[in-house]
Motif scaffolding. Structure first.
Motif, PDB file in Angstrom:
ATOM      1  N   PHE A  84       3.001  -2.610   5.982  1.00 27.39           N
ATOM      2  CA  PHE A  84       4.392  -2.391   5.570  1.00 27.39           C
ATOM      3  C   PHE A  84       4.710  -0.897   5.525  1.00 27.39           C
ATOM      4  CE2 PHE A  84       4.422  -6.546   2.852  1.00 27.39           C
ATOM      5  CZ  PHE A  84       4.604  -7.292   4.001  1.00 27.39           C
ATOM      6  N   ALA A  85       3.783  -0.113   4.964  1.00 25.99           N
ATOM      7  CA  ALA A  85       4.007   1.326   4.861  1.00 25.99           C
ATOM      8  C   ALA A  85       4.036   1.982   6.237  1.00 25.99           C
ATOM      9  CB  ALA A  85       2.918   1.964   3.992  1.00 25.99           C
ATOM     10  N   GLN A  86       3.130   1.574   7.102  1.00 24.42           N
ATOM     11  CA  GLN A  86       3.077   2.137   8.447  1.00 24.42           C
ATOM     12  C   GLN A  86       4.385   1.916   9.199  1.00 24.42           C
ATOM     13  OE1 GLN A  86       0.636   0.111  11.455  1.00 24.42           O
ATOM     14  NE2 GLN A  86      -0.329   2.072  11.926  1.00 24.42           N
ATOM     15  N   GLN A  87       5.009   0.774   8.968  1.00 25.93           N
ATOM     16  CA  GLN A  87       6.243   0.446   9.659  1.00 25.93           C
ATOM     17  C   GLN A  87       7.478   1.041   8.988  1.00 25.93           C
ATOM     18  OE1 GLN A  87       6.046  -3.894  11.287  1.00 25.93           O
ATOM     19  NE2 GLN A  87       4.530  -3.811   9.633  1.00 25.93           N
ATOM     20  N   GLY A  88       7.277   1.766   7.892  1.00 22.16           N
ATOM     21  CA  GLY A  88       8.391   2.436   7.237  1.00 22.16           C
ATOM     22  C   GLY A  88       9.238   1.545   6.361  1.00 22.16           C
ATOM     23  N   TYR A  89       8.686   0.416   5.916  1.00 23.45           N
ATOM     24  CA  TYR A  89       9.467  -0.533   5.130  1.00 23.45           C
ATOM     25  C   TYR A  89       9.419  -0.264   3.629  1.00 23.45           C
ATOM     26  CZ  TYR A  89       9.307  -3.369   9.423  1.00 23.45           C
ATOM     27  OH  TYR A  89       9.421  -3.829  10.715  1.00 23.45           O
TER      28      TYR A  89
ATOM     29  N   ASP B 108       5.367   7.854  -5.669  1.00 27.79           N
ATOM     30  CA  ASP B 108       4.849   9.028  -6.361  1.00 27.79           C
ATOM     31  C   ASP B 108       5.988   9.746  -7.086  1.00 27.79           C
ATOM     32  OD1 ASP B 108       2.029   9.329  -4.804  1.00 27.79           O
ATOM     33  OD2 ASP B 108       3.629   8.831  -3.392  1.00 27.79           O
ATOM     34  N   GLY B 109       5.756  10.097  -8.343  1.00 22.61           N
ATOM     35  CA  GLY B 109       6.745  10.859  -9.089  1.00 22.61           C
ATOM     36  C   GLY B 109       7.932  10.066  -9.577  1.00 22.61           C
ATOM     37  N   THR B 110       7.949   8.768  -9.363  1.00 26.35           N
ATOM     38  CA  THR B 110       9.057   7.933  -9.821  1.00 26.35           C
ATOM     39  C   THR B 110       8.689   7.252 -11.138  1.00 26.35           C
ATOM     40  OG1 THR B 110       8.347   5.849  -8.796  1.00 26.35           O
ATOM     41  CG2 THR B 110       9.528   7.436  -7.386  1.00 26.35           C
ATOM     42  N   PRO B 111       9.671   6.678 -11.835  1.00 27.97           N
ATOM     43  CA  PRO B 111       9.361   5.939 -13.067  1.00 27.97           C
ATOM     44  C   PRO B 111       8.345   4.826 -12.849  1.00 27.97           C
ATOM     45  CG  PRO B 111      11.712   6.347 -12.929  1.00 27.97           C
ATOM     46  CD  PRO B 111      11.134   6.780 -11.610  1.00 27.97           C
ATOM     47  N   ALA B 112       8.309   4.257 -11.654  1.00 27.94           N
ATOM     48  CA  ALA B 112       7.374   3.162 -11.372  1.00 27.94           C
ATOM     49  C   ALA B 112       5.928   3.597 -11.526  1.00 27.94           C
ATOM     50  CB  ALA B 112       7.607   2.628  -9.962  1.00 27.94           C
ATOM     51  N   ALA B 113       5.644   4.863 -11.216  1.00 32.10           N
ATOM     52  CA  ALA B 113       4.266   5.365 -11.237  1.00 32.10           C
ATOM     53  C   ALA B 113       4.024   6.357 -12.372  1.00 32.10           C
ATOM     54  CB  ALA B 113       3.944   6.028  -9.903  1.00 32.10           C
ATOM     55  N   ALA B 114       4.894   6.340 -13.385  1.00 35.05           N
ATOM     56  CA  ALA B 114       4.785   7.327 -14.464  1.00 35.05           C
ATOM     57  C   ALA B 114       3.473   7.219 -15.231  1.00 35.05           C
ATOM     58  CB  ALA B 114       5.970   7.176 -15.418  1.00 35.05           C
ATOM     59  N   GLU B 115       2.878   6.020 -15.296  1.00 34.03           N
ATOM     60  CA  GLU B 115       1.640   5.834 -16.048  1.00 34.03           C
ATOM     61  C   GLU B 115       0.454   5.581 -15.112  1.00 34.03           C
ATOM     62  OE1 GLU B 115       2.450   2.744 -18.892  1.00 34.03           O
ATOM     63  OE2 GLU B 115       3.759   4.045 -20.078  1.00 34.03           O
TER      64      GLU B 115
ATOM     65  N   GLN C  50      -6.207   3.791  -5.371  1.00 33.75           N
ATOM     66  CA  GLN C  50      -6.638   4.158  -4.018  1.00 33.75           C
ATOM     67  C   GLN C  50      -6.203   3.097  -3.017  1.00 33.75           C
ATOM     68  OE1 GLN C  50     -10.873   4.907  -3.672  1.00 33.75           O
ATOM     69  NE2 GLN C  50     -10.862   4.565  -1.453  1.00 33.75           N
ATOM     70  N   GLN C  51      -6.321   1.834  -3.417  1.00 32.18           N
ATOM     71  CA  GLN C  51      -5.986   0.740  -2.526  1.00 32.18           C
ATOM     72  C   GLN C  51      -4.473   0.566  -2.356  1.00 32.18           C
ATOM     73  OE1 GLN C  51      -8.630  -2.973  -1.809  1.00 32.18           O
ATOM     74  NE2 GLN C  51      -7.330  -3.488  -3.512  1.00 32.18           N
TER      75      GLN C  51
ATOM     76  N   LYS D 187       0.111   8.761   0.163  1.00 26.96           N
ATOM     77  CA  LYS D 187       1.277   8.441  -0.668  1.00 26.96           C
ATOM     78  C   LYS D 187       1.094   7.075  -1.326  1.00 26.96           C
ATOM     79  CE  LYS D 187       4.562  11.118   2.116  1.00 26.96           C
ATOM     80  NZ  LYS D 187       5.819  11.063   2.928  1.00 26.96           N
ATOM     81  N   LEU D 188       1.574   6.976  -2.566  1.00 33.11           N
ATOM     82  CA  LEU D 188       1.470   5.730  -3.312  1.00 33.11           C
ATOM     83  C   LEU D 188       2.647   4.827  -2.958  1.00 33.11           C
ATOM     84  CD1 LEU D 188      -0.146   4.305  -5.655  1.00 33.11           C
ATOM     85  CD2 LEU D 188       1.657   5.160  -7.170  1.00 33.11           C
ATOM     86  N   TYR D 189       2.341   3.662  -2.392  1.00 32.79           N
ATOM     87  CA  TYR D 189       3.397   2.743  -1.969  1.00 32.79           C
ATOM     88  C   TYR D 189       3.457   1.459  -2.800  1.00 32.79           C
ATOM     89  CZ  TYR D 189       4.421   5.453   2.236  1.00 32.79           C
ATOM     90  OH  TYR D 189       4.803   6.447   3.118  1.00 32.79           O
ATOM     91  N   GLY D 190       2.610   1.338  -3.797  1.00 34.71           N
ATOM     92  CA  GLY D 190       2.639   0.157  -4.642  1.00 34.71           C
ATOM     93  C   GLY D 190       2.052   0.468  -5.993  1.00 34.71           C
ATOM     94  N   VAL D 191       2.408  -0.362  -6.980  1.00 34.74           N
ATOM     95  CA  VAL D 191       1.804  -0.244  -8.305  1.00 34.74           C
ATOM     96  C   VAL D 191       1.024  -1.530  -8.554  1.00 34.74           C
ATOM     97  CG1 VAL D 191       2.195   0.090 -10.769  1.00 34.74           C
ATOM     98  CG2 VAL D 191       3.692   1.220  -9.113  1.00 34.74           C
ATOM     99  N   PRO D 192      -0.284  -1.424  -8.821  1.00 37.27           N
ATOM    100  CA  PRO D 192      -1.113  -2.618  -8.987  1.00 37.27           C
ATOM    101  C   PRO D 192      -0.647  -3.493 -10.150  1.00 37.27           C
ATOM    102  CG  PRO D 192      -2.468  -0.669  -8.632  1.00 37.27           C
ATOM    103  CD  PRO D 192      -1.071  -0.178  -8.881  1.00 37.27           C
TER     104      PRO D 192
END
Length: 429
Positions: free
Chosen positions: A109-114, A119-126, A136-137, A143-148
């Protein structure tokens, strides 16, 4: 496309937006003075019967705490979700603002630009509260494209009482020890000591145990024909043909048969993930939950145990406008917070992804407590979009290898040929 919105900007964006997300197909109506809450769409790919009720309840809590955001909850069958999201994102119409994504889908998904980097957003604040290998996964090209959201791995599940009958006082730490223990269980307890599910995913610990993987990303090499991989699969083949190990079941019902045998006490040990602990505890042998033993998968000759890490991340669609992305980030932060993960773990018996969610209430579940202890042996998947697709050809040849239809060398060579079709720029060993 914006990448981060501070709290003040977030509030402003939500207040002035009247547009619906791309997945709803609606457009802004009325003036900003009459604008209603921002509505984001979330595709939940969890089990609709056993897990979804917990997520629906959390959505209601989020909406109550955040009246300026509404969530259009959509249950999407897991088997359909990857293709459905790809189709919608490629068309630029119908994709959700947030999706619960299998960890293996994220690189593609990330490779295709979707996806939007988080990073740096409220989603990844913690972010620092999450297990490092899970972050890492969820990362692609730095770049961080998901929050586990939830995680899993494989462990050795064993029947403590059957081991005790055989005089075994601790779980085996090497494959050779498992082989010896299986023969001893058969001799002393009269049941099979171990049963193996002939699937490529369950074979990964035998590769990791030799210090290898299906691919070497840094060297852009396929590893199936490497000496280490051959040794690992040879070890597996020797194990499944050893005395005291259950006959390989390659039938369509093989997985269910293995689980039934383990739950009823006809098999003393298996390699399995936390998604089966609830079912295991329903088995006659585990009416007393303390009878279930959980240990890291045995190590190979490299001396280190390793098991694949699975699970799900929450991802945000790059095609949503700024206001919807801001609301999506706020929603992701809520759903992956310690409080939400504690709720999910206690209700659904799944593994949290952050260390502060392993509270006494959560680890009161012996399955969760046991798997928490083995997470350190988890190996993240390489961040290439084709990685998950390699399980297919590997699994096809693995079944032939383990059932004696072809040699280890021939089967792994055939796997390499098929893998090169998926990764033509990767060299074979």
């Amino acid at each position: 496309m914006r990448r981060g919105i501070a709290a003040a900007v977030l509030a402003t964006a939500i207040a002035v937006s009247a547009s619906a997300c791309g997945s709803s197909g609606s457009t802004a109506t009325g003036s900003t003075a009459n604008a209603g809450p921002v509505t984001i769409t979330w595709w939940d790919t969890s089990d609709a019967t056993n897990e979804a009720p917990t997520y629906k309840a959390l959505v209601a809590q989020f909406e109550q705490a955040n009246p300026s955001v509404k969530v259009n909850y959509v249950s999407v069958p897991f088997a359909d979700a990857q293709t459905k999201f790809t189709t919608a994102a490629a068309a630029g119409k119908g994709a959700p603002d947030v999706m619960r994504s299998d960890v293996g889908w994220l690189p593609g998904f990330a490779q295709q630009g979707y996806l939007v980097p988080l990073d740096g957003t409220p989603a990844a604040a913690e972010q620092s509260s999450f297990e490092s290998q899970l972050i890492q996964q969820a990362t692609y090209q730095g770049k961080l494209y998901g929050v586990p959201e939830v995680t899993d791995t494989l462990a050795l599940m064993y029947n403590k009482s059957l081991f005790a009958k055989a005089g075994i006082t601790s779980a085996p730490t090497t494959w050779d020890q498992l082989k010896a223990d299986s023969a001893l269980v058969k001799q002393k307890a009269g049941v099979d000591g171990f049963a193996f599910n002939p699937s490529s995913y369950y074979a990964m610990p035998f590769l990791y145990g030799e210090g290898t993987d299906m691919v070497d990303v840094a060297g852009k090499k396929l590893e199936f024909n490497s000496a280490a991989a051959i040794k690992g699969i040879t070890t597996l083949k020797d194990l499944v043909t050893s005395p005291g190990v259950a006959k390989l079941d390659t039938t369509a019902n093989g997985y269910a048969n293995i689980m039934d045998a383990f739950g009823s006490g006809k098999v003393a040990s298996i390699i399995q993930g936390p998604w089966e602990t609830t079912n295991v505890f329903k088995g006659a042998s585990f009416a007393d939950k303390s009878n279930l033993g959980l240990a890291a998968v045995p190590a190979g000759s490299a001396g280190k145990a390793g098991a694949p890490i699975g699970g799900h991340n929450l991802i945000a669609y790059a095609g949503s406008d700024a206001a919807h992305q801001a609301a999506a980030e706020k929603f992701i932060a809520f759903m992956t917070s310690a409080a939400s993960q504690i709720t999910i773990a206690t209700k659904n018996a799944t593994l949290p992804t952050r260390t502060d969610a392993y509270t006494a209430a959560v680890t009161a579940n012996p399955g969760i407590a046991g798997f928490q202890a083995v997470l350190k042996a988890g190996v993240p998947r390489p961040a290439i979009s084709q990685y998950s697709s390699l399980y297919g050809p590997f699994g096809t040849e693995l079944t032939k290898i383990l059932s004696g239809q072809e040699s280890v060398q021939a089967g792994l060579s055939n796997t390499t040929v098929q893998a090169q079709k998926l990764l033509p720029d990767y060299a074979a060993q």
